[in-house]
Scaffold this active site. Structure first.
Site, PDB file in Angstrom:
ATOM      1  N   HIS A  84       0.836  -1.195   0.000  1.00  0.00           N
ATOM      2  CA  HIS A  84       0.000   0.000   0.000  1.00  0.00           C
ATOM      3  C   HIS A  84       0.876   1.252   0.000  1.00  0.00           C
ATOM      4  O   HIS A  84       1.946   1.275   0.627  1.00  0.00           O
ATOM      5  CB  HIS A  84      -0.902   0.032   1.231  1.00  0.00           C
ATOM      6  CG  HIS A  84      -1.702  -1.213   1.429  1.00  0.00           C
ATOM      7  ND1 HIS A  84      -2.609  -1.681   0.501  1.00  0.00           N
ATOM      8  CD2 HIS A  84      -1.732  -2.110   2.455  1.00  0.00           C
ATOM      9  CE1 HIS A  84      -3.162  -2.803   0.954  1.00  0.00           C
ATOM     10  NE2 HIS A  84      -2.641  -3.080   2.133  1.00  0.00           N
ATOM     11  N   GLU A  91      -1.917  -0.364   8.331  1.00  0.00           N
ATOM     12  CA  GLU A  91      -2.946  -1.212   8.923  1.00  0.00           C
ATOM     13  C   GLU A  91      -2.383  -2.074  10.047  1.00  0.00           C
ATOM     14  O   GLU A  91      -1.165  -2.261  10.160  1.00  0.00           O
ATOM     15  CB  GLU A  91      -3.574  -2.105   7.844  1.00  0.00           C
ATOM     16  CG  GLU A  91      -2.571  -3.005   7.139  1.00  0.00           C
ATOM     17  CD  GLU A  91      -3.102  -3.587   5.835  1.00  0.00           C
ATOM     18  OE1 GLU A  91      -4.004  -2.977   5.231  1.00  0.00           O
ATOM     19  OE2 GLU A  91      -2.600  -4.647   5.425  1.00  0.00           O
ATOM     20  N   HIS A  94       3.401  -7.528   1.694  1.00  0.00           N
ATOM     21  CA  HIS A  94       2.765  -8.454   2.627  1.00  0.00           C
ATOM     22  C   HIS A  94       1.688  -9.273   1.926  1.00  0.00           C
ATOM     23  O   HIS A  94       1.277  -8.965   0.808  1.00  0.00           O
ATOM     24  CB  HIS A  94       2.118  -7.683   3.793  1.00  0.00           C
ATOM     25  CG  HIS A  94       1.017  -6.766   3.345  1.00  0.00           C
ATOM     26  ND1 HIS A  94       1.254  -5.486   2.884  1.00  0.00           N
ATOM     27  CD2 HIS A  94      -0.329  -6.933   3.288  1.00  0.00           C
ATOM     28  CE1 HIS A  94       0.120  -4.901   2.566  1.00  0.00           C
ATOM     29  NE2 HIS A  94      -0.871  -5.765   2.791  1.00  0.00           N
ATOM     30  N   ARG A 112      -1.242  -4.645  -6.281  1.00  0.00           N
ATOM     31  CA  ARG A 112      -0.930  -6.074  -6.356  1.00  0.00           C
ATOM     32  C   ARG A 112       0.374  -6.272  -7.115  1.00  0.00           C
ATOM     33  O   ARG A 112       0.538  -5.801  -8.234  1.00  0.00           O
ATOM     34  CB  ARG A 112      -2.045  -6.846  -7.054  1.00  0.00           C
ATOM     35  CG  ARG A 112      -3.362  -6.860  -6.309  1.00  0.00           C
ATOM     36  CD  ARG A 112      -4.329  -7.854  -6.939  1.00  0.00           C
ATOM     37  NE  ARG A 112      -5.694  -7.552  -6.538  1.00  0.00           N
ATOM     38  CZ  ARG A 112      -6.560  -6.864  -7.289  1.00  0.00           C
ATOM     39  NH1 ARG A 112      -6.196  -6.438  -8.478  1.00  0.00           N
ATOM     40  NH2 ARG A 112      -7.767  -6.611  -6.852  1.00  0.00           N
TER      41      ARG A 112
END
Length: 333
Positions: free
Chosen positions: A100, A118, A176, A196
């Site tokens: 991200h 996150e 991740h 992605r």
């Protein structure tokens, strides 16, 4: 006038890697065959939570907050909703290897959107469940590109075992993936930006491969080798009927685990302190219980909650008590 807690119902997502545990074990009612994610508390335009109890029942949370900005408290940007998003993720199969962007990159290249850092709380983990957390050693963009061409990127990725109750912080830029067998509660910035890097050449039900975002991923990824993350020190506080455990705190959010157990007393309920300056989100990850409070007119009110339920507690909420046996994540920012 003090405000009162209310239940939320989530937006549902049927990504191809999802399973059925959120329907089977968390009472999520949907016609979707696969339920990969439930956005439990969300004002993001890609998935709105709906108020499920109280005077605003049936309305989108974002609309309620626009009309009642004091529910949010000290976070002024009500037009764009809450600064965080809370979800459940059921990974029957591996998620894509992804990354991200941070706030600065997203603002510049994604039309002013927020980046995405996150935190994961592992609600369930099957035997041998694992996560991907960055690279084993330092790597270059050229080596990543070559690994993608040769389809051996996984050789360079750090894989770590996980178990129920583990906590992981995934900052923007960290490559991740959540792997099969994990059911995660995720707390994140209110963003839906995912780049992605690799998706195992999977095809959806229409025979299409999902879009990759390799150049953007290379722009934002941390190319340094990652050390195996260490579980954070847990600081415990005890009050009658509850134990509070600090899980993680960063500039975007803070998360506590609250273990509620008042089963042994008919008369005593656990007292919850409220915050005048900010909202709270309460997510039930295990068990069930009831919240009790008295409104401004002296009426006694209650709200039952069960595993998988999400409760929004407005800023300047009425003081409330809880009875039951449950594990809760209490989230603020």
């Amino acid at each position: 006038m003090t405000h009162e807690p209310f239940l939320l119902s989530p937006a549902m997502k049927d990504y191809l890697w999802g399973g059925t545990r959120l329907k089977d074990g968390f009472s999520k009612e949907t016609d979707l065959e696969i339920l990969a994610e439930t956005w439990e508390c969300s004002t993001h335009p890609d998935g709105h939570s709906i108020v499920e109890s109280g005077p605003f029942k049936g309305r989108a949370l974002i609309d309620v907050l626009k009309e009642n900005p004091d529910f949010i408290g000290t976070h002024p940007d009500v037009e764009n909703g809450l600064p965080i998003l809370v979800k459940f993720i059921d990974a029957k199969n591996d998620l894509s290897v992804q990354v991200h962007p941070d706030d600065e990159y997203a603002a510049k290249y994604e039309n002013g959107q927020k980046g995405k850092s996150e935190m994961w709380y592992v609600v369930e983990a099957r035997e041998n469940a694992r996560l991907i957390y960055g690279f084993k050693t330092d790597i270059t963009k050229e080596k990543v590109k070559k690994a993608l061409e040769e389809e051996n990127l996984e050789h360079y990725l750090l894989t770590i075992p996980v178990k129920k109750g583990d906590v992981f912080y995934i900052p923007a830029g960290q490559v991740h993936a959540i792997c099969s067998g994990c059911l995660i509660a995720e707390v994140q910035e209110s963003s839906n930006l995912t780049y992605r890097l690799y998706d195992y050449n999977r095809e959806d039900k229409f025979g299409n491969r999902r879009e990759l975002h390799i150049e953007k991923a290379l722009d934002v990824m941390n190319l340094n080798g990652s050390e195996k993350p260490v579980q954070p020190m847990r600081f415990l506080r005890f009050r009658e009927g509850i134990m509070i455990e600090k899980l993680y705190r960063c500039k975007y959010f803070n998360v506590e685990k609250v273990v509620l157990d008042t089963q042994r007393s008919r008369k005593k309920n656990a007292k919850f302190k409220t915050r005048d300056n900010s909202f709270r989100i309460v997510l039930c990850v295990e068990g069930c219980g009831t919240l009790f409070w008295t409104d401004d007119e002296g009426n006694n009110k209650s709200l039952d909650f069960y595993r998988g339920d999400c409760i929004f507690v407005p800023a300047d909420s009425v003081e409330y008590r809880a009875h039951g046996r449950a594990e809760l994540l209490r989230i603020g920012c």
